[in-house]
Design a protein around this motif. Structure first.
Motif, PDB file in Angstrom:
ATOM      1  N   SER A 103     -17.621  -7.946   2.621  1.00 54.91           N
ATOM      2  CA  SER A 103     -16.846  -8.659   1.614  1.00 54.91           C
ATOM      3  C   SER A 103     -16.691  -7.787   0.365  1.00 54.91           C
ATOM      4  O   SER A 103     -17.398  -6.799   0.186  1.00 54.91           O
ATOM      5  CB  SER A 103     -17.511  -9.985   1.270  1.00 54.91           C
ATOM      6  OG  SER A 103     -18.802  -9.760   0.744  1.00 54.91           O
ATOM      7  N   LEU A 104     -15.774  -8.186  -0.478  1.00 58.87           N
ATOM      8  CA  LEU A 104     -15.467  -7.430  -1.691  1.00 58.87           C
ATOM      9  C   LEU A 104     -16.050  -8.112  -2.909  1.00 58.87           C
ATOM     10  O   LEU A 104     -16.233  -9.326  -2.930  1.00 58.87           O
ATOM     11  CB  LEU A 104     -13.953  -7.295  -1.863  1.00 58.87           C
ATOM     12  CG  LEU A 104     -13.193  -6.609  -0.735  1.00 58.87           C
ATOM     13  CD1 LEU A 104     -11.701  -6.637  -1.025  1.00 58.87           C
ATOM     14  CD2 LEU A 104     -13.678  -5.192  -0.533  1.00 58.87           C
ATOM     15  N   GLU A 105     -16.304  -7.312  -3.937  1.00 56.44           N
ATOM     16  CA  GLU A 105     -16.679  -7.844  -5.242  1.00 56.44           C
ATOM     17  C   GLU A 105     -15.751  -7.219  -6.267  1.00 56.44           C
ATOM     18  O   GLU A 105     -15.287  -6.095  -6.110  1.00 56.44           O
ATOM     19  CB  GLU A 105     -18.147  -7.577  -5.561  1.00 56.44           C
ATOM     20  CG  GLU A 105     -18.526  -6.115  -5.618  1.00 56.44           C
ATOM     21  CD  GLU A 105     -20.020  -5.911  -5.805  1.00 56.44           C
ATOM     22  OE1 GLU A 105     -20.765  -6.902  -5.883  1.00 56.44           O
ATOM     23  OE2 GLU A 105     -20.430  -4.749  -5.860  1.00 56.44           O
ATOM     24  N   VAL A 106     -15.483  -7.966  -7.315  1.00 56.99           N
ATOM     25  CA  VAL A 106     -14.518  -7.562  -8.313  1.00 56.99           C
ATOM     26  C   VAL A 106     -15.211  -6.807  -9.438  1.00 56.99           C
ATOM     27  O   VAL A 106     -16.207  -7.276  -9.993  1.00 56.99           O
ATOM     28  CB  VAL A 106     -13.787  -8.804  -8.869  1.00 56.99           C
ATOM     29  CG1 VAL A 106     -12.814  -8.419  -9.951  1.00 56.99           C
ATOM     30  CG2 VAL A 106     -13.098  -9.549  -7.740  1.00 56.99           C
ATOM     31  N   GLY A 107     -14.689  -5.619  -9.754  1.00 55.81           N
ATOM     32  CA  GLY A 107     -15.178  -4.845 -10.887  1.00 55.81           C
ATOM     33  C   GLY A 107     -14.204  -4.955 -12.050  1.00 55.81           C
ATOM     34  O   GLY A 107     -13.268  -5.757 -12.021  1.00 55.81           O
TER      35      GLY A 107
END
Length: 176
Positions: free
Chosen positions: A125-129
């Motif tokens: 999954s992705l995480e937002v920076g």
């Protein structure tokens, strides 16, 4: 006598192996021939969008689908067109996207980017920076056009689904 018993055991083991192999082939054929998707997979998904602030990524989830939506400002759109040297696939030639997203911004509308929220390095999954999107379980990073940034490994840009927005950009429809 021992040789006969060993031969009998070996024949029995071969028979079990052939039966297991045949069952595996039947299972693979049936799964391939018949759509056995879970009952919660739909032909399309609709997401109601609240007002998205500029230059912030959101991950939307519905059932088994997670999508990344980014509303980009004019400054971000301009920046995405400048420094292409830090990208692994700037022209998105090796990436998966519909024909309408075969452009520098990889989107139907320049202000919005929509992509699947699954990384392309290890599939996490992705995480937002702050100005990038990162894969949680690897060093993969993407810009706000879903393009893979230079890193230790080579990986693809984020996949872009078939999607449409309502006229007022309040409803996003995804066709997986």
């Amino acid at each position: 006598m021992a040789a006969v018993r060993q031969r009998s055991v070996l024949e029995r083991l071969v028979r079990y192996f052939v039966l297991a192999f045949g069952a595996a082939l039947v299972f693979i054929f049936v799964e391939f021939a018949i759509d056995l998707r879970p009952p919660r997979v739909h032909s399309s998904y609709q997401f109601k969008l609240a007002e998205l602030p500029h230059d912030q990524a959101r991950i939307l989830r519905q059932d088994n689908l997670s999508v990344l939506v980014i509303r980009r400002s004019a400054e971000t759109i301009a920046a995405l067109g400048r420094d292409l040297s830090r990208l692994q696939d700037p022209e998105s030639e090796r990436s998966h996207q519909p024909e309408f997203a075969s452009n520098l911004l990889r989107s139907r509308h320049p202000e919005y980017f929509v992509g699947y929220a699954i990384g392309t390095d290890l599939g996490c999954s992705l995480e937002v920076g702050a100005s990038t999107v990162n894969e949680r379980c690897s060093q993969a990073r993407y810009d706000f056009a879903g393009r893979a940034l230079q890193g230790n490994n080579n990986f693809l840009n984020l996949a872009v689904p078939e999607y449409t927005f309502s006229d007022d950009f309040k409803i996003l429809t995804i066709r997986p």
